[in-house]
Write a protein that holds these residues in place. Structure first.
Motif, PDB file in Angstrom:
ATOM      1  N   LEU A  13       0.818  -1.220   0.000  1.00 47.44           N
ATOM      2  CA  LEU A  13       0.000   0.000   0.000  1.00 47.44           C
ATOM      3  C   LEU A  13       0.846   1.261   0.000  1.00 47.44           C
ATOM      4  CD1 LEU A  13      -3.124   0.237  -0.009  1.00 47.44           C
ATOM      5  CD2 LEU A  13      -2.291  -2.037   0.472  1.00 47.44           C
ATOM      6  N   ALA A  14       1.973   1.255   0.733  1.00 50.78           N
ATOM      7  CA  ALA A  14       2.812   2.458   0.797  1.00 50.78           C
ATOM      8  C   ALA A  14       3.450   2.732  -0.561  1.00 50.78           C
ATOM      9  CB  ALA A  14       3.890   2.299   1.872  1.00 50.78           C
ATOM     10  N   GLU A  33       9.336  -4.501  -7.047  1.00 51.38           N
ATOM     11  CA  GLU A  33       8.653  -5.396  -6.106  1.00 51.38           C
ATOM     12  C   GLU A  33       9.307  -6.770  -6.143  1.00 51.38           C
ATOM     13  OE1 GLU A  33       6.276  -5.514  -3.650  1.00 51.38           O
ATOM     14  OE2 GLU A  33       6.687  -7.661  -3.695  1.00 51.38           O
ATOM     15  N   ALA A  34       9.628  -7.278  -4.961  1.00 51.12           N
ATOM     16  CA  ALA A  34      10.341  -8.564  -4.882  1.00 51.12           C
ATOM     17  C   ALA A  34       9.465  -9.751  -5.277  1.00 51.12           C
ATOM     18  CB  ALA A  34      10.856  -8.765  -3.458  1.00 51.12           C
ATOM     19  N   ARG A  41       0.951  -6.997   2.086  1.00 47.84           N
ATOM     20  CA  ARG A  41       0.153  -7.638   3.139  1.00 47.84           C
ATOM     21  C   ARG A  41      -1.348  -7.532   2.910  1.00 47.84           C
ATOM     22  NH1 ARG A  41       3.512  -4.931   7.892  1.00 47.84           N
ATOM     23  NH2 ARG A  41       4.715  -3.973   6.198  1.00 47.84           N
ATOM     24  N   ALA A  59      -4.573  -8.210   5.566  1.00 47.46           N
ATOM     25  CA  ALA A  59      -5.594  -7.217   5.921  1.00 47.46           C
ATOM     26  C   ALA A  59      -6.973  -7.627   5.423  1.00 47.46           C
ATOM     27  CB  ALA A  59      -5.214  -5.862   5.319  1.00 47.46           C
ATOM     28  N   VAL A  60      -7.997  -7.204   6.187  1.00 48.21           N
ATOM     29  CA  VAL A  60      -9.400  -7.491   5.866  1.00 48.21           C
ATOM     30  C   VAL A  60     -10.213  -6.194   5.790  1.00 48.21           C
ATOM     31  CG1 VAL A  60     -11.520  -8.612   6.701  1.00 48.21           C
ATOM     32  CG2 VAL A  60      -9.304  -9.722   7.033  1.00 48.21           C
ATOM     33  N   TRP A  61     -10.060  -5.358   6.856  1.00 51.60           N
ATOM     34  CA  TRP A  61     -10.957  -4.214   7.027  1.00 51.60           C
ATOM     35  C   TRP A  61     -10.350  -2.893   6.570  1.00 51.60           C
ATOM     36  CZ3 TRP A  61     -10.532  -7.960  10.894  1.00 51.60           C
ATOM     37  CH2 TRP A  61     -11.712  -8.648  11.204  1.00 51.60           C
ATOM     38  N   HIS A  63     -10.374   0.259   8.125  1.00 53.46           N
ATOM     39  CA  HIS A  63     -10.733   0.813   9.437  1.00 53.46           C
ATOM     40  C   HIS A  63     -10.986   2.311   9.328  1.00 53.46           C
ATOM     41  CE1 HIS A  63      -9.619  -2.919  11.357  1.00 53.46           C
ATOM     42  NE2 HIS A  63      -8.379  -2.851  10.909  1.00 53.46           N
ATOM     43  N   VAL A 203      15.146  -5.817  -4.470  1.00 52.59           N
ATOM     44  CA  VAL A 203      16.207  -4.829  -4.329  1.00 52.59           C
ATOM     45  C   VAL A 203      17.222  -5.367  -3.322  1.00 52.59           C
ATOM     46  CG1 VAL A 203      16.726  -2.520  -3.429  1.00 52.59           C
ATOM     47  CG2 VAL A 203      14.765  -2.873  -4.961  1.00 52.59           C
ATOM     48  N   GLY A 395       5.644   3.391   4.890  1.00 52.83           N
ATOM     49  CA  GLY A 395       5.021   2.096   5.187  1.00 52.83           C
ATOM     50  C   GLY A 395       4.240   2.192   6.482  1.00 52.83           C
ATOM     51  N   GLU A 396       3.537   1.107   6.803  1.00 52.00           N
ATOM     52  CA  GLU A 396       2.672   1.145   8.002  1.00 52.00           C
ATOM     53  C   GLU A 396       3.433   1.566   9.262  1.00 52.00           C
ATOM     54  OE1 GLU A 396       2.971  -1.097  10.601  1.00 52.00           O
ATOM     55  OE2 GLU A 396       4.297  -2.603   9.708  1.00 52.00           O
ATOM     56  N   GLY A 404       0.128   0.429  11.290  1.00 54.66           N
ATOM     57  CA  GLY A 404      -0.262  -0.985  11.193  1.00 54.66           C
ATOM     58  C   GLY A 404      -1.486  -1.230  10.338  1.00 54.66           C
ATOM     59  N   THR A 405      -1.870  -0.224   9.547  1.00 55.59           N
ATOM     60  CA  THR A 405      -3.060  -0.424   8.702  1.00 55.59           C
ATOM     61  C   THR A 405      -2.731  -0.142   7.241  1.00 55.59           C
ATOM     62  OG1 THR A 405      -3.866   1.875   8.759  1.00 55.59           O
ATOM     63  CG2 THR A 405      -4.516   0.443  10.593  1.00 55.59           C
ATOM     64  N   VAL A 406      -3.643  -0.559   6.362  1.00 54.33           N
ATOM     65  CA  VAL A 406      -3.446  -0.274   4.938  1.00 54.33           C
ATOM     66  C   VAL A 406      -3.543   1.231   4.684  1.00 54.33           C
ATOM     67  CG1 VAL A 406      -4.159  -2.535   4.055  1.00 54.33           C
ATOM     68  CG2 VAL A 406      -5.885  -0.807   4.441  1.00 54.33           C
TER      69      VAL A 406
HETATM   70  C1  LIG Z   1      -2.800 -10.935   9.271  1.00 56.78           C
HETATM   71  C2  LIG Z   1      -2.888  -9.459   9.010  1.00 56.78           C
HETATM   72  C3  LIG Z   1      -4.101  -8.806   9.185  1.00 56.78           C
HETATM   73  C4  LIG Z   1      -4.200  -7.423   8.949  1.00 56.78           C
HETATM   74  N1  LIG Z   1      -5.425  -6.818   9.076  1.00 56.78           N
HETATM   75  C5  LIG Z   1      -5.556  -5.521   8.689  1.00 56.78           C
HETATM   76  C6  LIG Z   1      -6.848  -4.943   8.564  1.00 56.78           C
HETATM   77  O1  LIG Z   1      -7.870  -5.582   8.744  1.00 56.78           O
HETATM   78  N2  LIG Z   1      -6.916  -3.623   8.193  1.00 56.78           N
HETATM   79  C7  LIG Z   1      -5.804  -2.890   7.920  1.00 56.78           C
HETATM   80  O2  LIG Z   1      -5.944  -1.697   7.595  1.00 56.78           O
HETATM   81  N3  LIG Z   1      -4.567  -3.439   7.995  1.00 56.78           N
HETATM   82  C8  LIG Z   1      -4.427  -4.734   8.356  1.00 56.78           C
HETATM   83  N4  LIG Z   1      -3.195  -5.325   8.350  1.00 56.78           N
HETATM   84  C9  LIG Z   1      -2.003  -4.489   8.150  1.00 56.78           C
HETATM   85  C10 LIG Z   1      -1.800  -4.092   6.686  1.00 56.78           C
HETATM   86  O3  LIG Z   1      -1.915  -5.217   5.868  1.00 56.78           O
HETATM   87  C11 LIG Z   1      -0.420  -3.461   6.557  1.00 56.78           C
HETATM   88  O4  LIG Z   1      -0.284  -2.423   7.506  1.00 56.78           O
HETATM   89  C12 LIG Z   1      -0.164  -2.861   5.183  1.00 56.78           C
HETATM   90  O5  LIG Z   1      -0.648  -3.690   4.159  1.00 56.78           O
HETATM   91  C13 LIG Z   1       1.334  -2.626   5.031  1.00 56.78           C
HETATM   92  O6  LIG Z   1       1.625  -2.021   3.788  1.00 56.78           O
HETATM   93  P1  LIG Z   1       3.130  -1.581   3.476  1.00 56.78           P
HETATM   94  O7  LIG Z   1       3.107  -1.031   2.120  1.00 56.78           O
HETATM   95  O8  LIG Z   1       3.634  -0.747   4.595  1.00 56.78           O
HETATM   96  O9  LIG Z   1       3.983  -2.928   3.542  1.00 56.78           O
HETATM   97  P2  LIG Z   1       3.882  -4.262   2.680  1.00 56.78           P
HETATM   98  O10 LIG Z   1       2.478  -4.601   2.390  1.00 56.78           O
HETATM   99  O11 LIG Z   1       4.700  -5.273   3.403  1.00 56.78           O
HETATM  100  O12 LIG Z   1       4.584  -3.872   1.314  1.00 56.78           O
HETATM  101  C14 LIG Z   1       5.983  -3.920   1.151  1.00 56.78           C
HETATM  102  C15 LIG Z   1       6.293  -4.615  -0.154  1.00 56.78           C
HETATM  103  O13 LIG Z   1       7.712  -4.660  -0.299  1.00 56.78           O
HETATM  104  C16 LIG Z   1       8.065  -5.875  -0.921  1.00 56.78           C
HETATM  105  N5  LIG Z   1       9.476  -6.163  -0.641  1.00 56.78           N
HETATM  106  C17 LIG Z   1      10.037  -6.692   0.476  1.00 56.78           C
HETATM  107  N6  LIG Z   1      11.366  -6.781   0.345  1.00 56.78           N
HETATM  108  C18 LIG Z   1      11.665  -6.266  -0.863  1.00 56.78           C
HETATM  109  C19 LIG Z   1      12.894  -6.062  -1.589  1.00 56.78           C
HETATM  110  N7  LIG Z   1      14.083  -6.429  -1.087  1.00 56.78           N
HETATM  111  N8  LIG Z   1      12.829  -5.507  -2.825  1.00 56.78           N
HETATM  112  C20 LIG Z   1      11.632  -5.135  -3.371  1.00 56.78           C
HETATM  113  N9  LIG Z   1      10.458  -5.323  -2.739  1.00 56.78           N
HETATM  114  C21 LIG Z   1      10.471  -5.870  -1.498  1.00 56.78           C
HETATM  115  C22 LIG Z   1       7.110  -6.882  -0.326  1.00 56.78           C
HETATM  116  O14 LIG Z   1       6.981  -8.024  -1.142  1.00 56.78           O
HETATM  117  C23 LIG Z   1       5.816  -6.051  -0.233  1.00 56.78           C
HETATM  118  O15 LIG Z   1       5.026  -6.224  -1.386  1.00 56.78           O
HETATM  119  C24 LIG Z   1      -3.069  -6.705   8.546  1.00 56.78           C
HETATM  120  C25 LIG Z   1      -1.862  -7.366   8.329  1.00 56.78           C
HETATM  121  C26 LIG Z   1      -1.767  -8.738   8.555  1.00 56.78           C
HETATM  122  C27 LIG Z   1      -0.460  -9.434   8.271  1.00 56.78           C
END
Ligand SMILES: Cc1cc2nc3c(=O)[nH]c(=O)nc-3n(C[C@H](O)[C@H](O)[C@H](O)COP(=O)(O)OP(=O)(O)OC[C@H]3O[C@@H](n4cnc5c(N)ncnc54)[C@H](O)[C@@H]3O)c2cc1C
Length: 421
Positions: A13-14, A33-34, A41, A59-61, A63, A203, A395-396, A404-406
């Motif tokens: 999402l970030a 993207e790896a 997530r 993630a599901v909701w 929020h 990366v 990121g989260e 900790g959210t999307v």
């Molecule tokens: C079980 C669970 C339930 C959740 N429930 C909810 C919910 O209901 N509602 C909500 O809002 N949030 C929820 N969350 C949290 C939410 O999913 C995360 O906060 C959010 O998706 C994080 O986004 P991000 O972009 O910060 O990180 P990520 O989603 O981790 O994105 C980072 C990306 O970087 C990539 N990456 C990693 N290493 C490398 C590399 N070396 N080179 C290139 N790419 C790389 C990864 O593959 C990934 O695609 C939940 C999470 C989990 C695990």
């Protein structure tokens, strides 16, 4: 690979939020993207063992829907958002019986009592472990139950290891919506369109010592004016990406102050007509008397699907991850058996189960970040631009308010993009 204005590392999402904002600002962005999909997530699957219905692994909701920037995006394209709070029915157990009307009312008020007590403590103390709140409410029969939900289950960390101030800053309010068909499917369908994304491109190194940045991947090098790194703090702490020059000590200490918690979902598909006398969309929990008691919350027959999903987080989730998936299924069955007896074994005897393993995903390494007591400013510190905005983290873990959210991840990516732009 090409030269661009901004290299965005990660298509969660970030990363998607950052790339979308850069495009709007007229800057070129390349998302690296790896894995072989976008969403990170936020990931919807259709597991055969659950009959091929949609299932969100992470993630599901959506929020705090009233302020969640993804809600208007979904609405603008006419996607259906299920009203989770209105659909949900709750069943709470005290021991092996259902709570009485009086107990339900007392439990209902416990969340506000807990929040008020937390606010009182934070008025006089800089920061304390979250466990301090319930400890200071020994006569409240529901304080430890709220702690169990807010600590290990929702924040994926034990109440002793988690910062109360960070929890209070990131308290969510308002309503919760679920995209029909899954949040991961929504992200993949709607948020990647028109962006330049390279999949399967991990990366390995970011050099930020010149006037721009050079990003090395397993498929070649990208040069850019700046880089936005959106991988989890678990990936950063593991050293999966090298930085040249090395990250300054204050950035490293922010990363280490933001370890990954773990949430584990255990889905059990029903065989036969029994539905445990529970209505659709039923959320089942129980009164918890002892802090740290291994506890699983359950969603039963969510959105008309014929499975029960247990959710466990924090130290118990890590322990089950180490013990293996069979142990996690046994744990879920044991918790259900304690409430519903032997019919649970007949109902779920078909062995159609799914256990999520975010601990084992090398590109995530946990569920989401939590803050250690005393380090409540770590999220703000990690979001500070380095080298005049040539290197940014998002990121989260970097959002303060919806960590900790999307939505928090999306907003933090957009904030970083504005600085880079
Ligand atoms: C079980 C669970 C339930 C959740 N429930 C909810 C919910 O209901 N509602 C909500 O809002 N949030 C929820 N969350 C949290 C939410 O999913 C995360 O906060 C959010 O998706 C994080 O986004 P991000 O972009 O910060 O990180 P990520 O989603 O981790 O994105 C980072 C990306 O970087 C990539 N990456 C990693 N290493 C490398 C590399 N070396 N080179 C290139 N790419 C790389 C990864 O593959 C990934 O695609 C939940 C999470 C989990 C695990």
């Amino acid at each position: 690979m090409s030269d661009v204005d901004v290299a965005v590392i990660g298509a969660g999402l970030a990363g998607l939020g950052a790339a979308t904002a850069l495009r709007a600002a007229g800057r070129s962005a390349l998302v690296l993207e790896a894995s072989d999909r976008i969403g990170g997530r936020a990931w919807t699957t259709h597991p055969a063992q659950l009959g091929g219905v949609w299932f969100d692994m992470g993630a599901v909701w959506l929020h705090s829907a009233e302020i969640n920037p993804l809600v208007p995006i979904a609405r603008a394209v006419g996607d259906t958002l299920l009203r989770s709070d209105e659909l949900r029915v709750e069943r709470t157990f005290v021991g092996t019986r259902e709570a009485t009307a009086e107990e339900y009312a007392d439990y209902g008020g416990a969340w506000q009592r807990y929040e008020d007590r937390a606010a009182d403590i934070l008025r006089t103390r800089d920061d304390v472990p979250m466990a301090e709140v319930a400890r200071s409410m020994p006569d409240d029969p529901w304080a430890v139950t709220v702690e169990t939900w807010e600590g290990p289950i929702i924040c994926c960390a034990g109440a002793e290891e988690f910062s109360l101030r960070d929890w209070y800053r990131n308290l969510l309010s308002g309503s919760n919506l679920v995209p029909q068909g899954g949040i991961g499917a929504f992200v993949a369908r709607r948020l990647g369109e028109g962006l330049d994304i390279r999949w399967a491109t991990p990366v390995t190194k970011v050099s930020w010592n010149g006037s721009g940045v050079s990003v090395e991947t397993l498929r070649g090098r990208v040069t850019a004016r700046s880089a936005i790194v959106t991988v989890s703090t678990g990936v950063l702490a593991a050293g999966a990406i090298a930085f040249d020059p090395p990250l300054p000590p204050e950035v490293l200490s922010s990363i280490h102050a933001l370890p990954m918690g773990l949430a584990m979902k255990v889905a059990l598909r029903a065989t036969g007509p029994d539905r445990l006398d529970l209505p659709l969309h039923c959320s089942v929990d129980r009164q918890v008397k002892r802090s740290g008691d291994p506890t699983m919350g359950f969603q039963c027959w969510p959105y008309k699907r014929d499975y029960v999903q247990g959710w466990v987080g924090g130290p118990v989730a890590w322990e089950l991850a180490r013990a293996g998936e069979a142990a996690a299924v046994d744990f879920a069955l044991g918790q259900l058996r304690a409430l519903f007896g032997g019919r649970v074994d007949r109902l779920f005897g078909g062995g159609q189960t799914l256990v999520t393993r975010w601990d084992a995903d090398p590109f995530v390494r946990g569920a989401y970040s939590f803050v250690r007591p005393g380090d409540a400013d770590a999220r703000i510190a990690l979001a500070q631009p380095l080298a005049d905005g040539r290197l940014l983290f998002a990121g989260e873990a970097c959002h303060n308010g919806m960590a900790g959210t999307v939505a928090g991840a999306w907003i933090s990516g957009q904030d970083a993009a504005r600085i880079a732009a």
